[in-house]
Design a protein around this motif. Structure first.
Motif, PDB file in Angstrom:
ATOM      1  N   PHE A 512       0.805  -1.213   0.000  1.00  0.00           N
ATOM      2  CA  PHE A 512       0.000   0.000   0.000  1.00  0.00           C
ATOM      3  C   PHE A 512       0.845   1.273   0.000  1.00  0.00           C
ATOM      4  N   LEU A 513       0.514   2.211  -0.882  1.00  0.00           N
ATOM      5  CA  LEU A 513       0.904   3.605  -0.719  1.00  0.00           C
ATOM      6  C   LEU A 513      -0.113   4.215   0.227  1.00  0.00           C
ATOM      7  N   MET A 514       0.365   4.891   1.293  1.00  0.00           N
ATOM      8  CA  MET A 514      -0.531   5.409   2.319  1.00  0.00           C
ATOM      9  C   MET A 514      -0.267   6.897   2.545  1.00  0.00           C
ATOM     10  N   ALA A 515      -1.328   7.621   2.944  1.00  0.00           N
ATOM     11  CA  ALA A 515      -1.205   9.030   3.302  1.00  0.00           C
ATOM     12  C   ALA A 515      -1.831   9.243   4.680  1.00  0.00           C
ATOM     13  N   PHE A 516      -1.137  10.039   5.508  1.00  0.00           N
ATOM     14  CA  PHE A 516      -1.562  10.297   6.880  1.00  0.00           C
ATOM     15  C   PHE A 516      -1.684  11.798   7.118  1.00  0.00           C
ATOM     16  N   ASP A 517      -2.564  12.141   8.051  1.00  0.00           N
ATOM     17  CA  ASP A 517      -2.620  13.519   8.543  1.00  0.00           C
ATOM     18  C   ASP A 517      -1.331  13.788   9.309  1.00  0.00           C
ATOM     19  N   ALA A 518      -0.584  14.812   8.900  1.00  0.00           N
ATOM     20  CA  ALA A 518       0.728  15.067   9.497  1.00  0.00           C
ATOM     21  C   ALA A 518       0.641  15.464  10.964  1.00  0.00           C
ATOM     22  N   LYS A 519      -0.491  16.010  11.397  1.00  0.00           N
ATOM     23  CA  LYS A 519      -0.634  16.464  12.773  1.00  0.00           C
ATOM     24  C   LYS A 519      -1.177  15.390  13.709  1.00  0.00           C
ATOM     25  N   THR A 520      -2.048  14.526  13.185  1.00  0.00           N
ATOM     26  CA  THR A 520      -2.728  13.565  14.058  1.00  0.00           C
ATOM     27  C   THR A 520      -2.327  12.116  13.811  1.00  0.00           C
ATOM     28  N   GLY A 521      -1.789  11.813  12.628  1.00  0.00           N
ATOM     29  CA  GLY A 521      -1.450  10.440  12.290  1.00  0.00           C
ATOM     30  C   GLY A 521      -2.606   9.617  11.760  1.00  0.00           C
ATOM     31  N   LYS A 522      -3.766  10.240  11.558  1.00  0.00           N
ATOM     32  CA  LYS A 522      -4.905   9.503  11.023  1.00  0.00           C
ATOM     33  C   LYS A 522      -4.623   9.111   9.579  1.00  0.00           C
ATOM     34  N   LYS A 523      -4.842   7.834   9.256  1.00  0.00           N
ATOM     35  CA  LYS A 523      -4.651   7.388   7.878  1.00  0.00           C
ATOM     36  C   LYS A 523      -5.827   7.851   7.037  1.00  0.00           C
ATOM     37  N   LEU A 524      -5.516   8.583   5.966  1.00  0.00           N
ATOM     38  CA  LEU A 524      -6.549   9.189   5.139  1.00  0.00           C
ATOM     39  C   LEU A 524      -6.706   8.517   3.785  1.00  0.00           C
ATOM     40  N   TYR A 525      -5.690   7.753   3.363  1.00  0.00           N
ATOM     41  CA  TYR A 525      -5.721   7.204   2.000  1.00  0.00           C
ATOM     42  C   TYR A 525      -4.798   6.007   1.921  1.00  0.00           C
ATOM     43  N   GLU A 526      -5.189   5.038   1.103  1.00  0.00           N
ATOM     44  CA  GLU A 526      -4.277   3.952   0.753  1.00  0.00           C
ATOM     45  C   GLU A 526      -4.645   3.410  -0.616  1.00  0.00           C
TER      46      GLU A 526
END
Length: 589
Positions: A512-526
């Motif tokens: 998986f390519l993954m994207a996270f909220d830089a401030k909270t660490g919540k995974k937003l995309y994969e």
């Protein structure tokens, strides 16, 4: 009248020529473009998205509100049977992407469509000896050249429009265990490269070449006692002994086969005019054979780019007995403290400690654990030197017998290995791909033989937790505080990208390519790429749209050296592809 008409004709001809050059993408890469790469968004012409290696982009069209709409727009397969590990960072110039693949291959492709423009396949000899898979981490761009290091320890310059070889130079003898896996960098018109091979008793070195013709400019050995040289007017001139004295921190003649390979590549701090390189383990691994600090192994070095002289050093693991190396990237950044700007550099070491140094002189500012479990040391002293727990150093071997085994954390593959972290200029945090594992390790007798493995140790790596090994951590370099973490079942072995869009991108062996909220660490995309993601994601702007690309292809050191850990990833499929993403146009307005 005739003069004016003639000038108009010349002007029209020049304009048409410029339009033609632009249309076929042959604009040369300049020193100024490389130096300003961190501030530009339409191209990527340095490894690390800037010579400082922050891997931060000021682009924000793809952000926490839009990233869920990210779509693949093209993918290109490297093809063939040469899959293995893919650890490259793409480079983009004038609508053309350049990327490397396993077995020292180079691909150029249309960045809009993914159409392959050309491919270079290095003709490697049978006797190459890469310790940790047949990977390559990228190219350098300069002028009209695409320059790559190869597994048989050569530098090869290719014409960036045709892929044809312009020049080829041997950096070191692959039969002695040398190789090159890192992307070279270009600084002040010089092509800079290190070498791999610390497991074979080689002597590490950083060298500068003329990128136009491949002529050697200077060489700097990274083991204490070896002479450096510069070339001026065709003459070889001594530039001083590394450390000033042969064998001062080494017993006997072991400095002659001391390792300390700068195998990852370097960064550059323009403010202090310093090349920043790390060095690998001392050879052999058996530390009882080489009492002393064993300079300049397991260290960070600042080099003068003009002649290769060592300006300062900081050794993270003196007398390394666990193969912790010191090659991990040293990232330049600045922060405010007590009303003053601190010019710092940060590194997350394989030994489990995060170090913040003064990049002007290498002095220790602070250090703290970033791994959950560290047993080889009890902490760091006021100068950043480890306080050893000698009970967790593997024992000396007896005659014909191996020494006592110890279980130590982290494992030799490191709390963090080659995979580059990212620094956000917005949050002031580092985003670090971490692995939580330990190892059984023991020492054995060994004798140096050219081209043979020179370890004197055995090991088995083991996970520390049942449900995860990899952890992406957001770390405050000013306090040592962990702000957030994301746990991953398999080890993390790919690079990280931070963006102005408050996003952090990385990939995992699960594909998986993954994207996270830089401030909270919540995974937003994969997005599932079909094979493990070991490459370093990049982002750039083209035709008014933001693109993101990453290389996918499982392999690398983990399945080769991973012991019990390798069982977790044994069913993961190899691959070799470049994936490129962007938002649908309705989401870019």
């Amino acid at each position: 009248m005739k003069r004016t008409r003639l000038h108009q004709m010349f002007a029209l001809s020049a304009l048409c020529g410029a339009m033609l050059l632009h249309s076929v993408g042959v604009q040369a890469v300049t020193d100024e473009e490389i130096l300003d790469d961190a501030n530009t968004t339409h191209q990527i012409v340095s490894n690390g998205l800037g010579l400082a290696g922050q891997r931060y982009s000021p682009l924000a069209t793809v952000n926490v509100d839009t990233v869920q709409q990210l779509r693949p727009v093209w993918a290109l397969s490297f093809g063939g049977e040469k899959q293995r590990g893919q650890e490259s960072q793409p480079m983009i110039k004038d609508g053309v992407m350049y990327v490397t693949a396993s077995y020292s291959r180079v691909f150029a492709m249309d960045a809009r469509t993914g159409k392959e423009l050309w491919q270079y396949d290095a003709r490697l000899p049978d006797g190459i000896m890469p310790c940790c898979d047949v990977i390559n981490r990228g190219v350098a761009l300069y002028g009209d050249l695409v320059i790559v290091g190869t597994l048989d320890a050569k530098l090869v310059a290719l014409n960036k429009d045709t892929g044809k070889v312009v020049w080829r130079k041997t950096v070191a003898d692959y039969k002695a265990g040398y190789s090159i896996t890192a992307a070279p960098i270009v600084v002040k018109g010089k092509l800079i490269t290190g070498v791999s091979g610390g497991e074979f008793g080689i002597v590490g070195k950083v060298e500068a070449y003329n990128p136009v013709n491949g002529d050697l400019i200077w060489t700097r050995p990274t083991v204490e006692g070896h002479m450096g040289y510069v070339w001026k007017d065709g003459k070889k001139i001594e530039s001083g002994i590394s450390g000033g004295e042969a064998g001062k921190t080494w017993p006997g003649d072991l400095w002659k086969t001391g390792g300390a390979a700068p195998w990852l590549g370097g960064s550059y701090d323009a403010e202090t005019d310093s090349l920043l390189f790390g060095t690998s383990n001392p050879s052999p691994w058996n530390s009882h054979m080489r009492p002393g600090d064993n300079l300049f192994s397991s260290s960070r070095l600042a080099l003068n780019p003009d002649d290769g002289s060592i300006k300062w050093h900081f050794q993270t693991t003196p007398h390394d007995g666990w193969d912790y190396d010191g090659v991990n990237e040293l990232v330049s950044f600045s922060y405010e403290e007590n009303g003053k700007t601190v010019k710092a550099a940060a590194t997350a070491d394989r030994n489990g400690y995060f170090y913040v140094l003064d990049r002007s002189n290498g002095k220790f500012i602070r250090g703290f654990p970033f791994a959950d479990k560290i047993t080889w040391a009890k902490g760091l002293d006021k100068d950043g030197r480890p306080i050893y727990d000698e009970s967790n150093r593997p024992g000396a071997p007896g005659e014909g017998k191996q020494g006592s085994s110890v279980f130590v954390a982290p494992a030799f593959l490191g709390a963090k290995n080659w995979m580059p972290m990212a620094y956000s200029q917005d949050t002031g945090l580092f985003y670090v791909p971490v692995n939580e594992w330990g190892m059984d390790i023991w020492n054995e007798g060994v004798t140096y033989k050219k081209g043979a493995a020179y370890l004197g140790a055995g090991f088995t790596i083991r996970p520390l937790n049942e449900d995860y090994i990899g952890v992406l951590k957001a770390i405050d370099p000013k306090t040592g505080k962990e702000v957030w973490r994301y746990k991953n079942y398999a080890p993390l072995w790919g690079g990280v990208l931070a963006t102005k869009g408050n996003l952090v991108f990385t990939g995992n062996p699960e594909g998986f390519l993954m994207a996270f909220d830089a401030k909270t660490g919540k995974k937003l995309y994969e997005f599932q790429t079909g094979s493990g993601v070991l490459g370093s994601p990049v982002t750039w702007e083209m035709d008014g749209e933001q693109y993101i690309s990453v290389v996918s292809g499982w392999g690398g050191a983990v399945p080769l050296w991973g012991g019990e850990v390798a069982k977790r990833v044994k069913d993961y499929n190899q691959g070799g592809m470049v994936w490129t993403f962007k938002l649908p146009k309705e989401h870019t307005l």
